[in-house]
Design a protein around this motif. Structure first.
Motif, mmCIF file in Angstrom:
data_model
loop_
_atom_site.group_PDB
_atom_site.id
_atom_site.type_symbol
_atom_site.label_atom_id
_atom_site.label_comp_id
_atom_site.label_asym_id
_atom_site.label_seq_id
_atom_site.Cartn_x
_atom_site.Cartn_y
_atom_site.Cartn_z
ATOM 1 N N UNK A 125 0.826 -1.206 0.000
ATOM 2 C CA UNK A 125 0.000 0.000 0.000
ATOM 3 C C UNK A 125 0.859 1.255 0.000
ATOM 4 N N UNK A 126 1.880 1.280 0.850
ATOM 5 C CA UNK A 126 2.729 2.470 0.935
ATOM 6 C C UNK A 126 3.396 2.799 -0.379
ATOM 7 N N UNK A 127 3.893 1.778 -1.062
ATOM 8 C CA UNK A 127 4.550 2.009 -2.343
ATOM 9 C C UNK A 127 3.543 2.436 -3.412
ATOM 10 N N UNK A 128 2.340 1.860 -3.363
ATOM 11 C CA UNK A 128 1.304 2.260 -4.327
ATOM 12 C C UNK A 128 0.953 3.732 -4.157
ATOM 13 N N UNK A 129 0.690 4.134 -2.929
ATOM 14 C CA UNK A 129 0.311 5.525 -2.672
ATOM 15 C C UNK A 129 1.445 6.468 -3.055
ATOM 16 N N UNK A 130 2.686 6.084 -2.723
ATOM 17 C CA UNK A 130 3.832 6.922 -3.084
ATOM 18 C C UNK A 130 3.976 7.036 -4.595
ATOM 19 N N UNK A 131 3.716 5.939 -5.308
ATOM 20 C CA UNK A 131 3.763 5.978 -6.769
ATOM 21 C C UNK A 131 2.726 6.949 -7.306
ATOM 22 N N UNK A 132 1.529 6.911 -6.753
ATOM 23 C CA UNK A 132 0.481 7.829 -7.187
ATOM 24 C C UNK A 132 0.847 9.278 -6.930
ATOM 25 N N UNK A 133 1.421 9.543 -5.780
ATOM 26 C CA UNK A 133 1.831 10.919 -5.470
ATOM 27 C C UNK A 133 2.876 11.411 -6.467
ATOM 28 N N UNK A 134 3.821 10.527 -6.793
ATOM 29 C CA UNK A 134 4.870 10.908 -7.745
ATOM 30 C C UNK A 134 4.277 11.190 -9.121
ATOM 31 N N UNK A 135 3.349 10.350 -9.553
ATOM 32 C CA UNK A 135 2.705 10.558 -10.847
ATOM 33 C C UNK A 135 2.009 11.905 -10.888
ATOM 34 N N UNK A 136 1.271 12.217 -9.811
ATOM 35 C CA UNK A 136 0.478 13.448 -9.790
ATOM 36 C C UNK A 136 1.332 14.702 -9.646
ATOM 37 N N UNK A 137 2.584 14.550 -9.202
ATOM 38 C CA UNK A 137 3.441 15.717 -9.001
ATOM 39 C C UNK A 137 4.013 16.265 -10.304
ATOM 40 N N UNK A 138 3.861 15.516 -11.379
ATOM 41 C CA UNK A 138 4.429 15.955 -12.650
ATOM 42 C C UNK A 138 3.586 17.067 -13.258
ATOM 43 N N UNK A 139 4.219 17.884 -14.066
ATOM 44 C CA UNK A 139 3.544 19.059 -14.628
ATOM 45 C C UNK A 139 2.456 18.650 -15.613
ATOM 46 N N UNK A 140 1.485 19.550 -15.758
ATOM 47 C CA UNK A 140 0.446 19.362 -16.755
ATOM 48 C C UNK A 140 -0.815 18.733 -16.203
ATOM 49 N N UNK A 141 -1.834 18.697 -17.049
ATOM 50 C CA UNK A 141 -3.134 18.142 -16.690
ATOM 51 C C UNK A 141 -3.131 16.643 -16.997
#
Length: 237
Positions: A125-141
């Motif tokens: 779970x921790x790695x999944x959530x961290x992966x999602x946060x990293x994805x969302x931190x990238x620029x753009x819509x």
């Protein structure tokens, strides 16, 4: 930043050529997926990322142009994720991303560039959530097409046989997806999810990480246990 997401099931039976005589029974699920992709298309995305569960040896990025096939299911049908040439290395899409690529081709997707990410179905779970946060931190819509099924234990003839826990588990996931409840998705226990065969769990938790702090409204479009397997379709926008 995440601005929209579509959550779709990923049984290869969604592909009519694979489903053969059972294809009409899956039509309501296909329609719900097409509706969800319509929401993504209207979101003015800069990029669409397709994520789906995979085995440890299949996990990792799937660049635009990566091919996939349904030969393993007895059908000589190929797909390609987004546009562009196949990347070097000869790697093919795992089944979940191949179904996602088929859905995009089925609706004639052209709203934004597409690439993919196969998520190890055993990821914590921790790695999944961290992966999602990293994805969302990238620029753009950013838009996400999140592939994954619920439990496989909803009937005596289900692939995982009947498990009394399955209906409650699937109902909790359906509520979380319909409410865009990132905390509830992040709280899913990987142990019971794995025991129930709910391979969507890691991808839903990546979505939870990507959606943290973002005000998105959820809508559950489809909730059905077909052949004893839970198929859920939802949109966040």
């Amino acid at each position: 930043m995440l601005v929209a997401a579509a959550v779709c099931p990923c049984p290869p039976l969604l592909v009519p050529e694979v489903a053969a005589g059972a294809a009409p029974e899956l039509e309501p699920v296909r329609r719900s997926c097409a509706e969800a992709l319509g929401v993504l298309a209207a979101a003015r995305l800069d990029r669409l990322l397709v994520i789906g569960p995979a085995g440890p040896d299949e996990a990792g990025p799937a660049p635009a142009g990566t091919p996939g096939s349904f030969r393993g299911f007895g059908v000589d049908l190929t797909v390609r994720l987004g546009s562009g040439d196949a990347p070097p290395g000869g790697r093919e899409l795992p089944a979940s991303l191949a179904v996602g690529a088929w859905l995009l081709e089925h609706v004639g997707w052209s709203a934004a560039p597409v690439d993919g990410l196969a998520i190890d179905r055993t990821m914590s779970t921790g790695d999944c959530v961290a992966t999602g946060r990293d994805i969302a931190s990238r620029a753009g819509r950013l838009g996400l097409l999140v592939m994954g099924d619920g439990s496989i234990c909803r009937s005596l003839t289900a692939p995982g046989h009947l498990d009394e826990r399955a209906a409650g588990f699937d109902a909790a996931v359906a509520r979380a997806l319909g409410d865009a409840d990132t905390a509830a998705l992040a709280a899913l226990d990987p142990g019971p999810a794995a025991e129930l065969g709910a391979e969507g769990r890691p991808c839903w938790q990546v979505l939870a990480g990507a959606g943290e702090g973002v005000r998105l409204a959820g809508q559950l479009l489809h909730d059905e246990a077909l052949y004893g397997v839970a198929y859920l379709t939802a949109v966040w926008s």
